[in-house]
Motif scaffolding. Structure first.
Motif, PDB file in Angstrom:
ATOM      1  N   VAL A 102      27.791  19.048  41.060  1.00  0.00           N
ATOM      2  CA  VAL A 102      28.647  18.254  40.180  1.00  0.00           C
ATOM      3  C   VAL A 102      29.336  19.263  39.275  1.00  0.00           C
ATOM      4  O   VAL A 102      28.711  19.843  38.392  1.00  0.00           O
ATOM      5  N   SER A 104      32.259  20.006  36.698  1.00  0.00           N
ATOM      6  CA  SER A 104      33.293  19.502  35.795  1.00  0.00           C
ATOM      7  C   SER A 104      34.357  20.574  35.584  1.00  0.00           C
ATOM      8  O   SER A 104      34.033  21.748  35.384  1.00  0.00           O
ATOM      9  N   MET A 113      32.396  16.282  43.060  1.00  0.00           N
ATOM     10  CA  MET A 113      31.055  15.955  43.532  1.00  0.00           C
ATOM     11  C   MET A 113      30.983  16.377  44.992  1.00  0.00           C
ATOM     12  O   MET A 113      31.590  15.753  45.859  1.00  0.00           O
ATOM     13  N   VAL A 169      20.388  20.543  42.946  1.00  0.00           N
ATOM     14  CA  VAL A 169      21.683  19.961  42.602  1.00  0.00           C
ATOM     15  C   VAL A 169      22.230  20.736  41.401  1.00  0.00           C
ATOM     16  O   VAL A 169      21.572  20.806  40.363  1.00  0.00           O
ATOM     17  N   VAL A 171      24.752  21.340  38.322  1.00  0.00           N
ATOM     18  CA  VAL A 171      25.657  20.694  37.366  1.00  0.00           C
ATOM     19  C   VAL A 171      26.270  21.822  36.557  1.00  0.00           C
ATOM     20  O   VAL A 171      25.597  22.448  35.736  1.00  0.00           O
ATOM     21  N   ASN A 173      30.106  23.763  34.932  1.00  0.00           N
ATOM     22  CA  ASN A 173      31.490  23.592  34.493  1.00  0.00           C
ATOM     23  C   ASN A 173      32.301  24.767  34.982  1.00  0.00           C
ATOM     24  O   ASN A 173      31.818  25.898  35.008  1.00  0.00           O
TER      25      ASN A 173
END
Lengths: 182, 182
Positions: A102, A104, A113, A169, A171, A173
């Motif tokens: 994920v 951003s 995603m 997973v 996450v 930026n």
């Protein structure tokens, strides 16, 4: 946004009462028009140890290589969106989708995603948005011809994790223009 | 959408050339207006083994209990959005965010992204959108007064995983009206 999509009168930019951010507001019909980030859903499709990339037939980054991905549509789940984009761009059916990243990208109001996935039957060909679709071994990946930083990051994470065969997973930026960071 | 937000003329609903879905299209200035799902980012905030819930002061589901969550804004990362919503709704600072659930709700074009999180200093109070904010032990959770199915699902997964202290990332879909499923 210049005109109200509800009544056609010009909108103004202002902070609505009880809000903390400037919005496009229609002073005629009082509609507040919110603008929010979009989800870009995509796959890391593999087949017999090789990884599928698409060569872009459209701007931006025409001619460069990318993972199949695109804007999630209303009425879909994230996995459906990722599978549909792979079908559209690479004419490839995928299964065994597993969320992998994920990412951003606040500067452009996007959230990628990315799902690991298997080609369902090994068949693929370029869709209308691709010039070419190919399977690559790791040493064949065109690292200097990847379309987007998020593709490079995803592939780096993927090949690193492949050595241990453990896939968390991520996450993260992506700050594409650090000098513009506020 | 009735009027073009770019030029103010009426839009029509049609499938643009090369597209496969109906869009709002302006025949005057040729703008295609895409509509895409929104991300709702939120937290599962805990403090000393108890879990924070907010009692909603606004519709929908006024008076019912929810996890702090709301629409991600442009310019944010998913984690920033989840932390900001917790600050706004519960005046609570959170840290140690860890992605826990990605829940698509295709019927309403939303994707919830829920993060496990710790209260940074144990302090909280109702923000303007909350009537009350409280910490709950598991046996105190108001299961029959939860605001949304996604809150119930998130809490069920969370308390189940708490028994093993293993927290995978869930990617699930919530079909709120099965009889309307197409």
């Amino acid at each position: 946004m210049i005109y109200c999509s509800n009544c056609g009168n010009p909108v103004v930019e202002m902070i609505p009462e009880g809000d903390s951010r400037p919005r496009h507001v229609c002073e005629s019909c009082k509609t507040v028009h919110y603008q929010n980030p979009n989800i870009v859903a995509g796959c890391i499709p593999t087949w017999e140890g090789r990884l599928l990339l698409c060569r872009r037939a459209i701007e931006p980054r025409l001619g460069l290589w990318t993972l199949p991905a695109g804007f999630m549509e209303n009425g879909e789940s994230t996995e459906q969106a990722a599978a549909r984009e792979t079908l559209e761009e690479a004419c490839a059916e995928v299964d065994k989708l597993a969320l992998y990243g994920v990412f951003s990208i606040p500067q452009i109001n996007q959230v990628y995603m990315m799902f690991r996935a298997s080609l369902a039957n090994g068949s693929f060909r370029p869709g209308p948005e691709s010039l070419d679709v190919q399977l690559f071994d790791e040493h064949e990946i065109p690292w200097d011809e990847l379309a987007f930083p998020v593709v490079k990051l995803t592939l780096e994470r993927y090949y690193n994790d492949l050595r241990t065969n453990k896939f968390p997973v991520y996450v993260e930026n992506i700050i594409r223009h650090p000098h513009r960071k506020t």
